[in-house]
Write an enzyme that holds these catalytic residues in place. Structure first.
Site, PDB file in Angstrom:
ATOM      1  N   LYS A   1     -26.113 -17.547  -4.447  1.00 21.71           N
ATOM      2  CA  LYS A   1     -25.340 -16.342  -4.754  1.00 21.71           C
ATOM      3  C   LYS A   1     -23.851 -16.639  -5.009  1.00 21.71           C
ATOM      4  O   LYS A   1     -23.406 -17.769  -4.808  1.00 21.71           O
ATOM      5  CB  LYS A   1     -25.505 -15.328  -3.610  1.00 21.71           C
ATOM      6  CG  LYS A   1     -26.954 -14.869  -3.421  1.00 21.71           C
ATOM      7  CD  LYS A   1     -27.468 -14.144  -4.635  1.00 21.71           C
ATOM      8  CE  LYS A   1     -28.824 -13.506  -4.500  1.00 21.71           C
ATOM      9  NZ  LYS A   1     -29.933 -14.340  -4.100  1.00 21.71           N
TER      10      LYS A   1
HETATM   11  C1  LIG Z   1     -32.330  -8.693  -6.295  1.00 23.02           C
HETATM   12  C2  LIG Z   1     -32.471  -9.326  -4.943  1.00 23.02           C
HETATM   13  N1  LIG Z   1     -32.566  -8.546  -3.866  1.00 23.02           N
HETATM   14  C3  LIG Z   1     -32.701  -9.052  -2.628  1.00 23.02           C
HETATM   15  C4  LIG Z   1     -32.727 -10.405  -2.427  1.00 23.02           C
HETATM   16  C5  LIG Z   1     -32.920 -10.941  -1.033  1.00 23.02           C
HETATM   17  O1  LIG Z   1     -31.818 -11.667  -0.619  1.00 23.02           O
HETATM   18  P1  LIG Z   1     -31.918 -12.634   0.661  1.00 23.02           P
HETATM   19  O2  LIG Z   1     -32.462 -13.926   0.177  1.00 23.02           O
HETATM   20  O3  LIG Z   1     -30.502 -12.740   1.148  1.00 23.02           O
HETATM   21  O4  LIG Z   1     -32.790 -11.973   1.642  1.00 23.02           O
HETATM   22  C6  LIG Z   1     -32.626 -11.267  -3.515  1.00 23.02           C
HETATM   23  C7  LIG Z   1     -32.685 -12.715  -3.291  1.00 23.02           C
HETATM   24  O5  LIG Z   1     -32.527 -13.525  -4.125  1.00 23.02           O
HETATM   25  C8  LIG Z   1     -32.493 -10.717  -4.806  1.00 23.02           C
HETATM   26  O6  LIG Z   1     -32.415 -11.503  -5.882  1.00 23.02           O
END
Ligand SMILES: Cc1ncc(COP(=O)(O)O)c(C=O)c1O
Length: 398
Positions: free
Chosen positions: A191
């Site tokens: 990210k």
């Molecule tokens: C659009 C979206 N939402 C939620 C998430 C979930 O994030 P995390 O990996 O921090 O749980 C991601 C992860 O890549 C994502 O791309």
């Protein structure tokens, strides 16, 4: 090809400041949630001008506690996009609620507000748009879609912004996370900033924030910092069953330093995106996504391209495989969730139900995009893409 020649799809930018900050936490004797988490949350509150920021160990956890704190459960419906990481849908399912998929707009692949509007029912409790790739979803149109349902009283429809891709994105002059909605950010290593793993939920709703704080830590009234800190009382009480989703100080130690660099990182990302646009301008087989048609600042979390499969003799997966053979790592964001085995079986959805999400799911992939990607590395990516296109272009002459 040996590993050192491999150009990775992503790589976090970790400097001496982050390392020093983690070492400081390690030496302090306090490594779980504590002062660094509080400082990281404060940065979000100050930056976005919101009263509440709740740090967690992932955005997935953030989505979970946000949906749960809204009281979403059996009998409720949550509308979101199929072109996302499965987190949102999985959390909806784990709460016993029903997933409802809206299609995306064909050029930008952003959730289609008109399709959201069509799918709102008496049971809809939340709409979760994804600010896809770092561009903003059309929040005004989504708010209008929700308002047109004319729901009020004890069952309003919440808008939860999935801003996992969108730290530093602006929509019509306002930063994502600053609106009245609850917003969820991710700090996974790919990210725009990272904490190793991590997430943050921002909200203007004090009651919701309180409940999310309780739910992120066992459902008890106090976290470790308030039980063992200087002026702490050791007593605690379970208010409702919760999860173990708290962010560590070790993670926040990285996050507070990364936040100081966000503008620089996003500026570098924008430059890289501009260079891709230029470098691939003469490759009609590999097109970037269309820009959203309203005023915005793109955070360039991902540089997604779409293959013109009609003009190529190989499919997208093979194309990605060829790039891998040339030592270039690429990503896939995303394969439509409604076609994954669990969701297809549960909801009986088939190819054709969400045509734009499905067409994109066959044709898109993401090129490397991170501040450490130098111009020569980027040239290598562009050259590799051109090479794969040249080797697999369908001959037009018959
Ligand atoms: C659009 C979206 N939402 C939620 C998430 C979930 O994030 P995390 O990996 O921090 O749980 C991601 C992860 O890549 C994502 O791309």
């Amino acid at each position: 090809m040996t590993e050192p020649d491999f150009l990775p799809f992503c790589r976090p930018t970790i400097g001496d400041e982050e390392i020093a900050s983690v070492v400081e936490s390690l030496k302090s004797g306090w490594i779980t949630s504590g002062p660094k988490v509080l400082a990281f949350e404060a940065r979000f509150r100050e930056r976005l001008g919101v009263p509440h920021a709740v740090a967690l160990n992932s955005a997935t956890a953030g989505l979970h506690v946000a949906l749960a704190a809204l009281g979403i459960g059996p009998g409720d419906e949550v509308i979101t996009t199929s072109l996302t990481w499965p987190s949102t849908l999985n959390m909806v399912e784990l709460l016993g609620a029903t997933s409802v998929f809206a299609d995306v707009l064909p050029g930008t692949l952003m959730i289609d507000p008109e399709d959201v509007c069509r799918r709102i029912t008496e049971r809809t409790r939340a709409v979760v748009p994804v600010h896809y790739a770092g561009a903003p979803a059309d929040l005004d149109a989504l708010e209008a879609a929700i308002a047109s349902a004319g729901r009020s009283g004890d069952r309003p429809i919440a808008l939860i912004e999935d801003a996992a891709h969108a730290l530093g994105t602006f929509y019509k002059g306002q930063e994502v996370g600053a609106r009245k909605h609850t917003t969820v950010f991710s700090f996974h290593p790919i990210k725009n900033i990272t904490t190793g793993e991590g997430g943050m939920v921002t909200t203007r709703d004090a009651e919701l924030a309180d409940r999310m704080r309780t739910l992120r830590f066992h459902g008890v009234s106090k976290d470790a910092w308030s039980r063992y800190g200087r002026s702490a009382s050791p007593r605690y009480e379970v208010i409702e069953p919760g999860w173990k989703y708290n962010m560590l100080d070790l993670q926040a130690a990285i996050g507070v330093e990364q936040m100081k660099k966000l503008e620089r990182f996003n500026g570098q990302r924008a430059e890289i995106a501009a260079r891709y646009a230029e470098g691939l301008a003469d490759v009609p087989e590999v097109r970037p996504l269309e820009r959203v048609p309203y005023d915005h600042v793109h955070a360039w979390h991902l540089y997604i391209v779409r293959l013109d499969l009609e003009s190529l003799s190989i499919d997208r997966d093979a194309f990605m495989g060829e790039l891998g053979k040339l030592g270039v790592g690429v990503g896939l964001h995303f394969t439509p969730v409604h076609l994954h085995r669990f969701y297809a079986a549960k909801y009986g959805l088939e190819k054709g139900d969400l045509p734009h999400s499905e067409a994109a799911g066959e044709a898109i992939f993401s090129l490397p995009l991170y501040p450490l990607l130098t111009p020569p590395m980027q040239e290598r990516v562009v050259d590799a893409v051109k090479q794969v296109v040249a080797a697999n272009r369908k001959s037009r002459a018959r």
